[in-house]
Design a protein around this motif. Structure first.
Motif, PDB file in Angstrom:
ATOM      1  N   LYS A 137       0.829  -1.210   0.000  1.00 52.67           N
ATOM      2  CA  LYS A 137       0.000   0.000   0.000  1.00 52.67           C
ATOM      3  C   LYS A 137       0.862   1.258   0.000  1.00 52.67           C
ATOM      4  CE  LYS A 137      -3.671  -2.438   2.498  1.00 52.67           C
ATOM      5  NZ  LYS A 137      -4.400  -2.561   3.786  1.00 52.67           N
TER       6      LYS A 137
ATOM      7  N   LYS B   8       2.322   2.222  -3.503  1.00 55.27           N
ATOM      8  CA  LYS B   8       1.332   2.912  -4.341  1.00 55.27           C
ATOM      9  C   LYS B   8       1.148   4.350  -3.869  1.00 55.27           C
ATOM     10  CE  LYS B   8      -2.043   3.721  -7.185  1.00 55.27           C
ATOM     11  NZ  LYS B   8      -2.165   5.146  -6.824  1.00 55.27           N
TER      12      LYS B   8
ATOM     13  N   TYR C 112      -2.708  -1.646  -7.854  1.00 58.24           N
ATOM     14  CA  TYR C 112      -1.354  -2.159  -7.656  1.00 58.24           C
ATOM     15  C   TYR C 112      -1.182  -2.891  -6.320  1.00 58.24           C
ATOM     16  CZ  TYR C 112       3.755  -2.330  -8.083  1.00 58.24           C
ATOM     17  OH  TYR C 112       5.052  -2.746  -8.182  1.00 58.24           O
TER      18      TYR C 112
END
Length: 285
Positions: free
Chosen positions: A191, A194, A204
């Protein structure tokens, strides 16, 4: 006597007027084209032929190659497992040296390079899609990505790409918060990458996490940290309104399977084309 000579002359004259030489006539087919020969060699090196990727002759600068954009590659489970076996030790060493989870390193390598079958990895040994940026002075290639003919880094070996990937993340301040996470927090890393701008794909993190969990890449984090690794008994149960892409799936087959139009499927998942990835989770209702 004179009459006989005259008669002979007349006979010879008539014979010469009625007899013709045989004529040989040649014709070319309507589609005939004269043969041509083009020798494609680097200037000054008659023994080194140019490898032409686009069936046209192109001139290149010493450090730059012109590449044509290609469609996304398809890989099998066996290919992914072979890729993991080839690079897992490098990923583990990079985790020890730089603090990047081995699972993230391998997962990104699989995702960005198509398990080593993508254009950039095949031509430039670039397994992480890292662009040139202002601080790059090494070899490069041009490749269509977010924009046409962008500059990407080129390496002599894939191991150089893995090492540069680690240095790239370690040396940029916007990735520094990731190094404060737990050493094996691959979800936080996915996370965070991205959020820090590593990729423009809104899915992603989901794709990266899915690859890590599908192939149990977090086991290599456990090995580095000296932890006992317990493989999950079963894959997480997906919601009824979601579907995880498996080998052989296409947008068309999924739309038929769940009785939904391709346009609705693309709209619900913010997809602009018909490209989907192995392990991608799609909203179907």
């Amino acid at each position: 006597m004179i009459r006989k000579i005259a008669l002979l002359v007349i006979v010879l004259f008539v014979a010469s007027c009625t007899t013709r030489k045989a004529v040989i006539q040649t014709t070319r087919p309507k589609n005939y084209k004269p043969p041509t020969k083009v020798e494609m060699v680097k200037p000054g090196d008659s023994n080194n032929p140019v490898v032409n990727l686009t069936d046209t002759i192109k001139t290149t600068e010493p450090k730059t190659e012109i590449l044509e954009a290609t469609t996304r590659v398809k890989v099998t489970t066996e290919m992914v497992l072979a890729y993991i076996n080839l690079y897992k030790e490098i990923a583990k060493n990079n985790m020890v040296q730089y603090g990047i989870p081995a699972s993230i390193c391998l997962g990104q390598g699989i995702l960005e390079s198509g398990a080593g079958t993508g254009t950039l990895s095949a031509i430039a040994n670039n397994h992480f899609g890292i662009k040139c940026h202002q601080d790059w002075s090494g070899p490069s290639v041009k490749h269509d990505d977010d924009a046409a003919q962008e500059c990407f880094r080129k390496y002599n070996q894939a191991s150089e790409s893995y090492n540069d990937h680690a240095l790239f993340l370690k040396s940029r301040k916007w990735y520094q918060p990731l190094f404060k996470l737990e050493k094996d927090d691959y979800k936080g890393w996915a996370k965070g990458l991205k959020a820090a701008g590593y990729a423009t794909d809104p899915k992603y993190p989901e794709k990266l996490i899915s690859i890590i969990e599908r192939y149990h890449l977090d086991q290599y984090d456990a090995e580095v940290l000296g932890k006992e690794y317990v493989a999950p008994v079963a894959q997480p149960v997906l919601k009824k309104k979601e579907y995880e892409v498996i080998k052989g799936d296409t947008m068309y087959s999924i739309s038929k399977k769940f009785n939904i139009s391709i346009d609705d499927l693309k709209s619900k998942n913010n997809i602009s084309d018909n490209t989907i990835s192995l392990g991608q989770v799609l909203i179907i209702e």
